[in-house]
Write a protein that holds these residues in place. Structure first.
Motif, PDB file in Angstrom:
ATOM      1  N   VAL A  15      -1.155  19.178  10.151  1.00 38.99           N
ATOM      2  CA  VAL A  15      -1.244  18.809   8.740  1.00 38.99           C
ATOM      3  C   VAL A  15      -0.243  17.682   8.464  1.00 38.99           C
ATOM      4  O   VAL A  15       0.613  17.377   9.302  1.00 38.99           O
ATOM      5  N   ASN A  16      -0.375  17.076   7.314  1.00 39.02           N
ATOM      6  CA  ASN A  16       0.631  16.082   6.901  1.00 39.02           C
ATOM      7  C   ASN A  16       1.002  16.335   5.458  1.00 39.02           C
ATOM      8  O   ASN A  16       0.225  16.925   4.706  1.00 39.02           O
ATOM      9  N   ILE A  17       2.209  15.900   5.094  1.00 40.29           N
ATOM     10  CA  ILE A  17       2.608  16.013   3.679  1.00 40.29           C
ATOM     11  C   ILE A  17       2.960  14.614   3.179  1.00 40.29           C
ATOM     12  O   ILE A  17       3.731  13.895   3.818  1.00 40.29           O
ATOM     13  N   ALA A  18       2.362  14.251   2.054  1.00 38.09           N
ATOM     14  CA  ALA A  18       2.569  12.891   1.537  1.00 38.09           C
ATOM     15  C   ALA A  18       3.913  12.779   0.823  1.00 38.09           C
ATOM     16  O   ALA A  18       4.303  13.671   0.070  1.00 38.09           O
ATOM     17  N   VAL A  19       4.596  11.684   1.099  1.00 44.21           N
ATOM     18  CA  VAL A  19       5.822  11.377   0.349  1.00 44.21           C
ATOM     19  C   VAL A  19       5.545  10.251  -0.656  1.00 44.21           C
ATOM     20  O   VAL A  19       6.269  10.082  -1.631  1.00 44.21           O
ATOM     21  N   ASP A 226       3.739  -0.349  -5.707  1.00 48.90           N
ATOM     22  CA  ASP A 226       4.100  -1.395  -4.737  1.00 48.90           C
ATOM     23  C   ASP A 226       5.579  -1.278  -4.365  1.00 48.90           C
ATOM     24  O   ASP A 226       5.949  -1.309  -3.188  1.00 48.90           O
ATOM     25  N   GLU A 227       6.407  -1.138  -5.391  1.00 51.05           N
ATOM     26  CA  GLU A 227       7.848  -1.042  -5.175  1.00 51.05           C
ATOM     27  C   GLU A 227       8.203   0.239  -4.396  1.00 51.05           C
ATOM     28  O   GLU A 227       8.993   0.208  -3.450  1.00 51.05           O
ATOM     29  N   ARG A 228       7.583   1.344  -4.787  1.00 49.69           N
ATOM     30  CA  ARG A 228       7.897   2.617  -4.110  1.00 49.69           C
ATOM     31  C   ARG A 228       7.488   2.604  -2.644  1.00 49.69           C
ATOM     32  O   ARG A 228       8.198   3.127  -1.791  1.00 49.69           O
ATOM     33  N   GLU A 246      15.007  10.798  -2.751  1.00 49.06           N
ATOM     34  CA  GLU A 246      14.824  10.464  -4.175  1.00 49.06           C
ATOM     35  C   GLU A 246      13.394  10.009  -4.454  1.00 49.06           C
ATOM     36  O   GLU A 246      12.746  10.472  -5.396  1.00 49.06           O
ATOM     37  N   ILE A 247      12.869   9.137  -3.606  1.00 53.05           N
ATOM     38  CA  ILE A 247      11.502   8.645  -3.840  1.00 53.05           C
ATOM     39  C   ILE A 247      10.499   9.787  -3.672  1.00 53.05           C
ATOM     40  O   ILE A 247       9.538   9.908  -4.432  1.00 53.05           O
ATOM     41  N   THR A 248      10.743  10.639  -2.663  1.00 51.40           N
ATOM     42  CA  THR A 248       9.842  11.778  -2.437  1.00 51.40           C
ATOM     43  C   THR A 248       9.753  12.657  -3.683  1.00 51.40           C
ATOM     44  O   THR A 248       8.666  13.045  -4.125  1.00 51.40           O
ATOM     45  N   MET A 249      10.899  12.972  -4.264  1.00 56.01           N
ATOM     46  CA  MET A 249      10.900  13.847  -5.451  1.00 56.01           C
ATOM     47  C   MET A 249      10.278  13.132  -6.652  1.00 56.01           C
ATOM     48  O   MET A 249       9.497  13.729  -7.404  1.00 56.01           O
ATOM     49  N   LYS A 250      10.578  11.847  -6.810  1.00 54.60           N
ATOM     50  CA  LYS A 250       9.976  11.103  -7.938  1.00 54.60           C
ATOM     51  C   LYS A 250       8.458  11.046  -7.801  1.00 54.60           C
ATOM     52  O   LYS A 250       7.736  11.118  -8.791  1.00 54.60           O
TER      53      LYS A 250
END
Ligand code: 2P0
Length: 339
Positions: A15-19, A226-228, A246-250
């Motif tokens: 499986v994969n989990i998206a960040v 785009d930025e993320r 931080e990006i993962t949680m946002k």
């Protein structure tokens, strides 16, 4: 002439989990996404699909999923996968292959449809088998994508980007590896199984509803992603955990905010999911040591580093003591997400 037909091909896919999350399609028929996404492939023995494809002389293509058999003709996604491999097969011109049907036997060793990305590992596994058995001259992640969008990312280990592509036929909407499974050895993953029940609204229906009704989804696609995507790729390459977390949680927060903004709203997280968010937020008060992320279900996937792992696990077990029930608070952990 000698036959080159393999009688049987089998594969295992994780499986994969998206960040960076995939949410919204520009083509439902081809599973083409509104945005590119990035995921981490979870190489956990307890979370994978095994598939075996054999050629048969039967009347129909047959799928046997977790012991339940049905004709492929009843399943449009499977039909799309078979159609494309046959159209792009180096072998299909042979009379021997053309007259054969397929029997696909697939087993998940975890609950299907409970937000644990069962369709991702399932279609990735199928794509590996079909791509091989038919010797298909297309990027095999396209076969997986036609089954289920996020499945294309399970074709590779490590960190994987699904390029949304620009073309209307989807030939450039493929998965590429951003970094290998050996790239970030100190990264750890914990899965908190809040519920193993099937979700009430499928991702496909949820996305359809969000595309139709959520102005916030449009804002996300046009102004945020785009930025993320750029920052996430940089964080992975440089192993910058705080930025990655931080990006993962946002991203998780934004996905579920889009679901709230959808009309009628879609609710995947439950009260325990929200308690997990509160706990992790408090835990990260001085320094980001862990990231949570939630997909189309209430289960949490946590990322942390080796140095914080024991302390985090003790904290989690203190707040959410394990029970015998299938439906609450079981944790499933992996020593190394990239193993
Ligand atoms: C993802 N999810 O990026 C996002 C985050 C769920 C939330 O991809 O319609 O099962 O089969 O293309 O791939 C789940 O959607 O949907 C998903 P289809 P899929 O992982």
């Amino acid at each position: 002439m000698e036959s080159f037909l393999p009688l049987k091909v089998s594969a295992i896919a994780p499986v994969n989990i998206a960040v960076i999350k995939y949410w919204g399609k520009r083509s439902e028929e081809l599973n083409l996404p509104l945005n590119s996404s990035i995921s981490v492939t979870l190489h956990i023995d307890d979370l994978c699909t095994k598939t075996e494809v054999t050629f048969s002389d039967g009347e129909d293509d047959i799928i046997c999923l977790n012991g339940i058999e049905e004709s492929v003709s009843k399943n449009p996604r499977l039909k799309r996968c078979l159609k494309i491999v046959r159209e792009h097969s180096k072998k299909f011109c042979s009379k021997e292959v053309k007259s054969k049907k397929c029997k696909i036997v697939s087993t998940n060793n975890f609950p299907t449809g409970a937000g644990l990305a069962s369709s991702a590992s399932g279609y990735a596994c199928l794509a590996k088998c079909l791509g091989t058995v038919y010797d298909a001259y297309i990027d095999h992640s396209i076969i997986a994508r036609l089954g289920s969008g996020s499945a294309c990312r399970s074709m590779y280990g490590g960190f994987v980007k699904w390029e949304k592509g620009e073309l209307s036929d989807g030939t450039d909407s493929i998965a590429v590896q951003v970094a290998s499974e050996n790239h970030w050895n100190s990264l750890r993953v914990l899965i908190l199984v809040v519920s193993s029940q099937e979700k009430s609204i499928s991702s496909t229906e949820g996305m359809r509803r969000s595309v139709r009704s959520s102005p916030f989804l449009q804002y996300r696609v046009e102004q945020c992603l785009d930025e993320r995507l750029k920052l996430m790729e940089e964080a992975i390459q440089s192993q910058n955990f705080e930025s990655f977390a931080e990006i993962t949680m946002k991203e998780s927060n934004q996905l579920h905010a889009v679901c709230q903004d959808t009309y009628p709203p879609i609710i995947y997280m439950n009260s325990i999911s929200h308690e997990i968010v509160q706990l992790i937020t408090a835990y990260n008060d001085q320094k980001i040591k862990v990231a949570y992320t939630f997909d189309a279900g209430p289960n949490a996937v946590l990322f942390t580093l080796e140095e914080y792992y024991d302390e985090l696990l003790a904290t989690l077990l203190n707040y959410f003591p394990p029970t015998n029930s299938n439906n609450s608070n079981n944790s499933n952990n992996s020593n190394n997400s990239n193993n």
